[in-house]
Design a protein around this motif. Sequence first.
Motif, mmCIF file in Angstrom:
data_model
loop_
_atom_site.group_PDB
_atom_site.id
_atom_site.type_symbol
_atom_site.label_atom_id
_atom_site.label_comp_id
_atom_site.label_asym_id
_atom_site.label_seq_id
_atom_site.Cartn_x
_atom_site.Cartn_y
_atom_site.Cartn_z
ATOM 1 N N UNK A 182 -63.452 -12.645 -34.214
ATOM 2 C CA UNK A 182 -62.077 -12.992 -34.599
ATOM 3 C C UNK A 182 -61.434 -11.817 -35.316
ATOM 4 N N UNK A 183 -60.211 -11.564 -34.956
ATOM 5 C CA UNK A 183 -59.454 -10.470 -35.565
ATOM 6 C C UNK A 183 -58.358 -11.051 -36.445
ATOM 7 N N UNK A 184 -58.170 -10.462 -37.625
ATOM 8 C CA UNK A 184 -57.059 -10.845 -38.498
ATOM 9 C C UNK A 184 -55.878 -9.941 -38.181
ATOM 10 N N UNK A 185 -54.770 -10.552 -37.834
ATOM 11 C CA UNK A 185 -53.576 -9.803 -37.455
ATOM 12 C C UNK A 185 -52.632 -9.650 -38.647
ATOM 13 N N UNK A 186 -52.385 -8.415 -39.040
ATOM 14 C CA UNK A 186 -51.559 -8.155 -40.216
ATOM 15 C C UNK A 186 -50.148 -8.714 -40.069
ATOM 16 N N UNK A 187 -49.600 -8.668 -38.866
ATOM 17 C CA UNK A 187 -48.216 -9.104 -38.646
ATOM 18 C C UNK A 187 -48.101 -10.566 -38.218
#
Length: 208
Positions: free
Chosen positions: A1-6
């Motif tokens: 899982x990737x955390x998306x800054x935007x």
Amino acid sequence: MVTERNFVVFEGIDGSGKGTQIEMLKDYFQKRQRTNVVFTFEHTRESHWSQKIDEILSGKITDFSLRDLQLLYILDRKEHIEKFIKPQLKKGNLVFCDRYFLSTLAYGSLDKSLHWKTLFDYHKQIIGKDFILPAKTLFFDVSPDIALGRIEKRGEEKTYFETLERQRLVREAYLNIGRHFQGFEIIDGNGTPQEVFEKTKVSLAEYL
């Protein structure tokens, strides 16, 4: 899982005022002519799954389990991520979403046999590598009594979850579950819309 800054999510029990905050935020960006900001919501009201969700919430379908309902939300979310959220993020846009996976975990917890970690695992299994996490989740915390009063003032027919006891349980679930996720912030939503918006802007300062 990737955390998306935007990627930023707004959460709250029904009647929390998050919808009002979203409209105020839209107006804020429009006045500043920001063209790289998009707003979306769940459930989407567009997928096949979302139509089933509407039928359950409105009482047209009564033979269902909370597990079945939350699986529908996850399937709708999968389509939402693939068709809208990820493409918008790839364009470099800032995406604000009204409800996301924490809603499923909190509302699904009304089924005492259904642990929130199980629902989170369902996300990873069903959505797979496309499952992304928001950099920030704002939870607008209000008294369930106040929230239900706001719902009643709308004059609309209440949905399945809009009872005082269910709202109390869902609020507790949000507070208990949210702390396990990075970027979860609690905003006191009991003031006037403008008072709450000032707190919202402080929390979102890096995006404004």
